[in-house]
Design a protein around this motif. Structure first.
Motif, short mmCIF file in Angstrom:
data_model
loop_
_atom_site.label_atom_id
_atom_site.label_comp_id
_atom_site.label_asym_id
_atom_site.label_seq_id
_atom_site.Cartn_x
_atom_site.Cartn_y
_atom_site.Cartn_z
N PRO A 135 0.84 -1.21 0.00
CA PRO A 135 0.00 0.00 0.00
C PRO A 135 0.86 1.25 0.00
CG PRO A 135 -0.81 -1.58 1.60
CD PRO A 135 0.51 -2.11 1.12
N GLN A 136 0.45 2.24 -0.77
CA GLN A 136 1.21 3.47 -0.89
C GLN A 136 0.41 4.66 -0.40
OE1 GLN A 136 2.21 3.54 -5.07
NE2 GLN A 136 4.03 2.26 -4.79
N THR A 137 1.14 5.67 0.04
CA THR A 137 0.54 6.92 0.51
C THR A 137 1.11 8.08 -0.28
OG1 THR A 137 0.19 6.08 2.75
CG2 THR A 137 0.29 8.46 2.49
N SER A 138 0.26 8.97 -0.73
CA SER A 138 0.70 10.13 -1.51
C SER A 138 0.90 11.34 -0.59
CB SER A 138 -0.34 10.47 -2.58
OG SER A 138 -0.55 9.37 -3.44
N PRO A 139 2.09 11.96 -0.61
CA PRO A 139 2.32 13.13 0.24
C PRO A 139 1.64 14.38 -0.32
CG PRO A 139 4.28 12.64 -1.05
CD PRO A 139 3.31 11.54 -1.34
N VAL A 140 0.96 15.10 0.56
CA VAL A 140 0.26 16.33 0.19
C VAL A 140 0.61 17.41 1.21
CG1 VAL A 140 -2.01 17.41 -0.11
CG2 VAL A 140 -1.66 15.03 -0.79
N VAL A 141 0.88 18.62 0.74
CA VAL A 141 1.11 19.72 1.68
C VAL A 141 -0.17 20.53 1.81
CG1 VAL A 141 3.58 19.88 1.17
CG2 VAL A 141 1.97 21.28 -0.12
N ILE A 142 -0.44 21.00 3.01
CA ILE A 142 -1.52 21.94 3.26
C ILE A 142 -0.91 23.10 4.03
CG2 ILE A 142 -2.26 20.62 5.30
CD1 ILE A 142 -5.13 21.71 4.66
N THR A 143 -1.01 24.29 3.47
CA THR A 143 -0.20 25.42 3.94
C THR A 143 -1.07 26.61 4.33
OG1 THR A 143 1.53 24.73 2.40
CG2 THR A 143 1.73 26.92 3.35
N LEU A 144 -0.87 27.08 5.54
CA LEU A 144 -1.53 28.31 5.98
C LEU A 144 -0.57 29.47 5.75
CD1 LEU A 144 -4.08 29.47 7.29
CD2 LEU A 144 -2.93 29.27 9.50
N VAL A 145 -0.91 30.30 4.78
CA VAL A 145 -0.06 31.44 4.41
C VAL A 145 -0.44 32.65 5.25
CG1 VAL A 145 0.67 32.95 2.53
CG2 VAL A 145 0.16 30.53 2.08
N SER A 146 0.56 33.36 5.76
CA SER A 146 0.32 34.56 6.56
C SER A 146 1.24 35.67 6.10
CB SER A 146 0.57 34.26 8.04
OG SER A 146 0.52 35.45 8.81
#
Length: 380
Positions: A255-266
């Protein structure tokens, strides 16, 4: 050695080199006390020769000797503590047990007879409503057998289950998708309903939501990897469901997992949120996107912010991570990104976003007080 590891080691060396020599003083004092107690216990005749010699040595020699003794004492103490912790750590024992189940088919098959099962139907988890709460029932092996006997296919469905964890008492947990069976019969028998996972995550507690997300991702992976990508021949899962094997080619799939970024820009005083056309009305979220091949997290954050809102990230820092099952198994890597206040004019990419704007602190606080829409729905 990769660059990240090298940087960690360089930081470690730098921190260690900045420590003063006085850091060893408490250890040296402890060594002196231990040796003195040893000398008083054995008397002058039984005192180790090293201690008698130590009394006539220079202070520098004594310090050197004490440092050696302290190092030996610390090494023995750390070794004993490490062994004790490993022997008595519930977490370590649990992880070792789960690994054994994944590697040993016969042991895992035996565990299925005493484990508990989470039910899914076409990737929808089964929930029960008790009062105002939604619970995720775990069926025992006996209860599973009772349900499946109505369809006369007990063994077949148990074999299709996948291992998703275990309790501290080593009771294994499995998940099984009964999508080929009549949904209404199961719901009527167990007095519950199969529910869309996106809704379920909002109405069950945090621990259950994590289990459901992991279980659905693993079940989805098995559903989409029935055949070998090289030979086209059917693949076969091991009993735990931790891998699939193509016996024609000898290829093992994991099983594989895809890396995703979630970014709070300030920009220092405000944060930037956006919405996509697929979002429910009024919903805004932080910017997110998948990592491209060859990118690290920092590069992905900078690229996504530049692509979606036309801003250049000045600095960023890691915040947290979370498994996320949508659209498939993803690892969400959360970061904070800072842009210059003087260069904070948004240039939105309308092909990806429907709206993007800056939010003040008061707006964010007020928005977080609102309940998710899914939590207001009564039907599971």
């Amino acid at each position: 050695m990769n660059l990240v590891c090298e940087r960690l080691l360089q930081n470690y060396i730098s921190q260690r080199s900045q420590r003063g020599k006085n850091d060893w003083e408490p250890v040296k004092q402890l060594s002196r006390r231990l040796l003195q107690e040893q000398g008083s216990l054995w008397g002058s005749g039984g005192c180790p020769r090293c201690w008698r010699q130590l009394s006539v040595c220079t202070e520098q020699s004594r310090d050197s000797y004490l440092l050696v003794m302290a190092a030996i004492y610390q090494a023995v103490h750390r070794r004993a503590s490490s062994v004790f912790c490993r022997l008595h750590s519930t977490y370590v024992r649990k992880m070792r047990y789960l690994n054994e189940l994944k590697e040993d088919d016969s042991l895992c098959r035996q565990a299925q007879t005493s484990g508990t099962f989470y039910l899914f139907h076409n990737l929808f988890p089964f929930l029960q409503k008790v009062g105002k709460k939604y619970l995720v029932p775990q069926l025992s092996a006996a209860e599973m057998k009772t349900i499946l006997e109505k369809f006369k296919e007990t063994e077949q469905w148990i074999e299709k289950s996948v291992l998703i964890g275990c309790s501290d008492e080593h009771v294994p947990h499995f998940a099984v998708d009964l999508g080929a069976l009549e949904k209404s019969v199961i719901e009527s028998e167990l007095k519950g309903a199969f529910t869309d996972l996106q809704k379920a995550l909002f109405i069950v507690d945090e621990k259950d939501s994590s289990v459901l997300a992991s279980a659905q991702s693993l079940l989805r992976w098995h559903s989409s990897h029935q055949y070998c990508s090289k030979t086209g021949q059917p693949t076969q899962k091991n009993v735990a469901g931790s891998k699939r094997v193509c016996h024609a080619s000898g290829i093992t799939y994991y099983p594989q997992t895809s890396p995703v970024v979630i970014t709070l820009v300030s920009d220092g005083s405000r944060c930037l949120l956006s919405r996509q056309p697929s979002f429910p009305p009024g919903m805004f979220s932080a910017l997110s996107g998948f990592c491209d091949v060859g990118e690290n997290v920092e590069e992905t954050v900078r690229r996504e912010v530049a692509e979606e809102v036309g801003l250049e990230v000045e600095s960023l820092r890691y915040s947290a991570s979370q498994h996320w099952p949508f659209p498939s198994s993803c690892l969400m890597i959360a970061c904070h990104a800072l842009v210059r206040a003087q260069q904070a004019e948004i240039s939105m990419n309308s092909q990806e976003l429907e709206a993007a704007r800056w939010f003040g602190l008061e707006e964010v606080v007020e928005g977080l007080k609102r309940e998710p829409r899914s939590s207001k729905q009564d039907n599971a």
